[in-house]
Design a protein around this motif. Sequence first.
Motif, PDB file in Angstrom:
ATOM      1  N   ASP A 157     -44.861 -37.579  -5.171  1.00  0.00           N
ATOM      2  CA  ASP A 157     -45.671 -38.430  -6.048  1.00  0.00           C
ATOM      3  C   ASP A 157     -44.854 -39.366  -6.931  1.00  0.00           C
ATOM      4  OD1 ASP A 157     -47.763 -36.991  -4.947  1.00  0.00           O
ATOM      5  OD2 ASP A 157     -47.810 -35.553  -6.581  1.00  0.00           O
ATOM      6  N   GLY A 158     -43.962 -40.117  -6.304  1.00  0.00           N
ATOM      7  CA  GLY A 158     -43.197 -41.105  -7.061  1.00  0.00           C
ATOM      8  C   GLY A 158     -41.827 -40.660  -7.489  1.00  0.00           C
ATOM      9  N   ASP A 159     -41.411 -39.427  -7.183  1.00  0.00           N
ATOM     10  CA  ASP A 159     -40.027 -39.022  -7.460  1.00  0.00           C
ATOM     11  C   ASP A 159     -39.070 -40.036  -6.834  1.00  0.00           C
ATOM     12  OD1 ASP A 159     -40.829 -36.730  -8.746  1.00  0.00           O
ATOM     13  OD2 ASP A 159     -40.482 -35.405  -7.033  1.00  0.00           O
ATOM     14  N   ASP A 160     -38.039 -40.398  -7.568  1.00  0.00           N
ATOM     15  CA  ASP A 160     -37.089 -41.398  -7.074  1.00  0.00           C
ATOM     16  C   ASP A 160     -35.739 -40.763  -6.777  1.00  0.00           C
ATOM     17  OD1 ASP A 160     -35.785 -43.692  -6.372  1.00  0.00           O
ATOM     18  OD2 ASP A 160     -35.784 -44.579  -8.374  1.00  0.00           O
ATOM     19  N   GLU A 161     -34.882 -40.694  -7.787  1.00  0.00           N
ATOM     20  CA  GLU A 161     -33.542 -40.154  -7.563  1.00  0.00           C
ATOM     21  C   GLU A 161     -33.532 -38.637  -7.477  1.00  0.00           C
ATOM     22  OE1 GLU A 161     -29.075 -40.304  -9.639  1.00  0.00           O
ATOM     23  OE2 GLU A 161     -30.764 -41.456 -10.483  1.00  0.00           O
ATOM     24  N   HIS A 162     -34.408 -37.989  -8.246  1.00  0.00           N
ATOM     25  CA  HIS A 162     -34.387 -36.539  -8.318  1.00  0.00           C
ATOM     26  C   HIS A 162     -35.726 -35.967  -7.832  1.00  0.00           C
ATOM     27  CE1 HIS A 162     -30.601 -36.705 -10.440  1.00  0.00           C
ATOM     28  NE2 HIS A 162     -31.124 -37.583 -11.284  1.00  0.00           N
ATOM     29  N   PRO A 163     -35.677 -34.873  -7.048  1.00  0.00           N
ATOM     30  CA  PRO A 163     -36.900 -34.300  -6.495  1.00  0.00           C
ATOM     31  C   PRO A 163     -37.567 -33.326  -7.460  1.00  0.00           C
ATOM     32  CG  PRO A 163     -35.033 -33.072  -5.674  1.00  0.00           C
ATOM     33  CD  PRO A 163     -34.477 -34.168  -6.552  1.00  0.00           C
ATOM     34  N   THR A 164     -38.839 -33.091  -7.210  1.00  0.00           N
ATOM     35  CA  THR A 164     -39.556 -32.056  -7.960  1.00  0.00           C
ATOM     36  C   THR A 164     -39.205 -30.671  -7.443  1.00  0.00           C
ATOM     37  OG1 THR A 164     -41.395 -33.522  -8.513  1.00  0.00           O
ATOM     38  CG2 THR A 164     -41.849 -31.158  -8.535  1.00  0.00           C
ATOM     39  N   LEU A 165     -39.094 -30.520  -6.127  1.00  0.00           N
ATOM     40  CA  LEU A 165     -38.768 -29.227  -5.514  1.00  0.00           C
ATOM     41  C   LEU A 165     -37.396 -29.311  -4.876  1.00  0.00           C
ATOM     42  CD1 LEU A 165     -42.155 -28.439  -3.726  1.00  0.00           C
ATOM     43  CD2 LEU A 165     -41.464 -27.853  -6.050  1.00  0.00           C
ATOM     44  N   CYS A 166     -36.524 -28.370  -5.226  1.00  0.00           N
ATOM     45  CA  CYS A 166     -35.167 -28.346  -4.685  1.00  0.00           C
ATOM     46  C   CYS A 166     -34.763 -26.905  -4.440  1.00  0.00           C
ATOM     47  CB  CYS A 166     -34.199 -29.007  -5.651  1.00  0.00           C
ATOM     48  SG  CYS A 166     -32.508 -29.097  -5.040  1.00  0.00           S
ATOM     49  N   GLY A 167     -34.408 -26.586  -3.203  1.00  0.00           N
ATOM     50  CA  GLY A 167     -34.014 -25.232  -2.858  1.00  0.00           C
ATOM     51  C   GLY A 167     -32.563 -24.954  -3.183  1.00  0.00           C
ATOM     52  N   THR A 168     -32.070 -23.797  -2.730  1.00  0.00           N
ATOM     53  CA  THR A 168     -30.718 -23.351  -3.070  1.00  0.00           C
ATOM     54  C   THR A 168     -29.786 -23.266  -1.864  1.00  0.00           C
ATOM     55  OG1 THR A 168     -31.369 -21.029  -2.836  1.00  0.00           O
ATOM     56  CG2 THR A 168     -31.602 -22.031  -5.012  1.00  0.00           C
ATOM     57  N   GLY A 169     -30.282 -23.612  -0.689  1.00  0.00           N
ATOM     58  CA  GLY A 169     -29.458 -23.554   0.508  1.00  0.00           C
ATOM     59  C   GLY A 169     -30.337 -23.493   1.740  1.00  0.00           C
ATOM     60  N   THR A 170     -29.768 -23.843   2.887  1.00  0.00           N
ATOM     61  CA  THR A 170     -30.560 -23.934   4.110  1.00  0.00           C
ATOM     62  C   THR A 170     -31.089 -22.578   4.546  1.00  0.00           C
ATOM     63  OG1 THR A 170     -29.187 -25.812   4.785  1.00  0.00           O
ATOM     64  CG2 THR A 170     -30.564 -24.789   6.470  1.00  0.00           C
ATOM     65  N   GLU A 171     -30.214 -21.563   4.577  1.00  0.00           N
ATOM     66  CA  GLU A 171     -30.690 -20.239   5.006  1.00  0.00           C
ATOM     67  C   GLU A 171     -31.671 -19.647   4.005  1.00  0.00           C
ATOM     68  OE1 GLU A 171     -26.862 -18.822   2.958  1.00  0.00           O
ATOM     69  OE2 GLU A 171     -28.093 -20.619   3.130  1.00  0.00           O
ATOM     70  N   ASP A 172     -31.533 -20.033   2.738  1.00  0.00           N
ATOM     71  CA  ASP A 172     -32.466 -19.555   1.720  1.00  0.00           C
ATOM     72  C   ASP A 172     -33.864 -20.121   1.962  1.00  0.00           C
ATOM     73  OD1 ASP A 172     -30.080 -18.597   0.723  1.00  0.00           O
ATOM     74  OD2 ASP A 172     -29.897 -20.173  -0.777  1.00  0.00           O
ATOM     75  N   TYR A 173     -33.934 -21.413   2.294  1.00  0.00           N
ATOM     76  CA  TYR A 173     -35.226 -22.047   2.563  1.00  0.00           C
ATOM     77  C   TYR A 173     -35.946 -21.361   3.714  1.00  0.00           C
ATOM     78  CZ  TYR A 173     -38.602 -25.480   4.264  1.00  0.00           C
ATOM     79  OH  TYR A 173     -39.751 -26.082   4.716  1.00  0.00           O
ATOM     80  N   PHE A 174     -35.206 -20.939   4.731  1.00  0.00           N
ATOM     81  CA  PHE A 174     -35.804 -20.282   5.884  1.00  0.00           C
ATOM     82  C   PHE A 174     -35.900 -18.760   5.704  1.00  0.00           C
ATOM     83  CE2 PHE A 174     -34.404 -24.360   7.585  1.00  0.00           C
ATOM     84  CZ  PHE A 174     -35.564 -24.766   8.226  1.00  0.00           C
ATOM     85  N   GLY A 175     -35.768 -18.305   4.466  1.00  0.00           N
ATOM     86  CA  GLY A 175     -36.023 -16.920   4.128  1.00  0.00           C
ATOM     87  C   GLY A 175     -34.863 -15.977   4.292  1.00  0.00           C
ATOM     88  N   GLY A 176     -33.709 -16.468   4.737  1.00  0.00           N
ATOM     89  CA  GLY A 176     -32.548 -15.613   4.920  1.00  0.00           C
ATOM     90  C   GLY A 176     -31.645 -15.629   3.702  1.00  0.00           C
ATOM     91  N   ALA A 177     -30.410 -15.162   3.884  1.00  0.00           N
ATOM     92  CA  ALA A 177     -29.446 -15.124   2.793  1.00  0.00           C
ATOM     93  C   ALA A 177     -28.048 -14.919   3.346  1.00  0.00           C
ATOM     94  CB  ALA A 177     -29.782 -13.996   1.806  1.00  0.00           C
TER      95      ALA A 177
END
Length: 337
Positions: A234-254
Amino acid sequence: MNPAGSAPELWRLDAARTRSVSPENPTGAAGGGARASTGTGAHAARLLGPGWKVSPSIELAPGATAVLADIAGPGVIRHFWLTTDRAVLRRLTLRVRWDDDPRPAIDLSLGHFFCNGWEELALFGSEMMVVAPAGGLNSYWPMPFHSRARLTLHNGSDRAVPVYYQVTYTEEDLPGDAARLHTRWRRSAPLGTPAIHTILDGVEGPGRYVGTYLAIQPGAPGWWGEGELKFYLDGDDEHPTLCGTGTEDYFGGAWNFDLAGTYRTYTSPYLGLHQVLPPEEIYRPHQRFGMYRWHVRDPICFRTGLRVTLQALGWGDSETYLPLEHADIATTAWYYA
């Protein structure tokens, strides 16, 4: 109706009627199944006659396009099953058009739609997608349409292939704002600089982002999944509203998907690492991976627009990140809008 929400209330009795399109009932008409007198099974059924699997499939010639279903609405596609030659999944293109839109809302290879972006078949089970032995492709994404749904399959390979399929849907009234399912496929190979892959952009709201499939070959040794997924709402430019902590974290791993010195695959209803090629190696630049995440219980809702990106990030040494500019990345995004 909430097409991205929880499972339907199976106890409800309402005005919906179930229909199904297949080579045995190409129009989905009531009482229209098992009437064929010719088809790919006609010879095998010659001693049995009509009603005995006379037309279970079609043959799709190289360069040809078949209309799998052309359905009048309003309604909701509930289940889409298909199987074909597993060796050419990435060369068969699925296109789906909703209502009067001349542009397909879904336009990508069967392989990438069913989370199989590499040349070897990857089996997995989840709530929204199932790939079963030995190549049964199942989608349970609810797909509402108001006036028309048209599904086609194009054969971009150099040989004819058999196509078995079934499209099951309900005829039912829909609210005027019922969202329609879209996909977006993108590949970056090599990724280049900056090492950021755009999964989705240019999408106007309101809508819901509901799924990600990632196929990646890192192109550098060592761990490759430090990169964050970012959702610009919704209009975020340089910085996002949602930001994860890593690729494997996003897919539920660690912890690098690394358990006792080996990658461990897993599947679950909403996320998984379902493919590692070759499975017996670890931290090699030529390895290929496939993983999925469904935002069904946790939809990403946006009002006016959405952009989604993925950083490709590994380690240059034990203390310094390394952008993976030689990575090969392909993604599929699912969203309702």
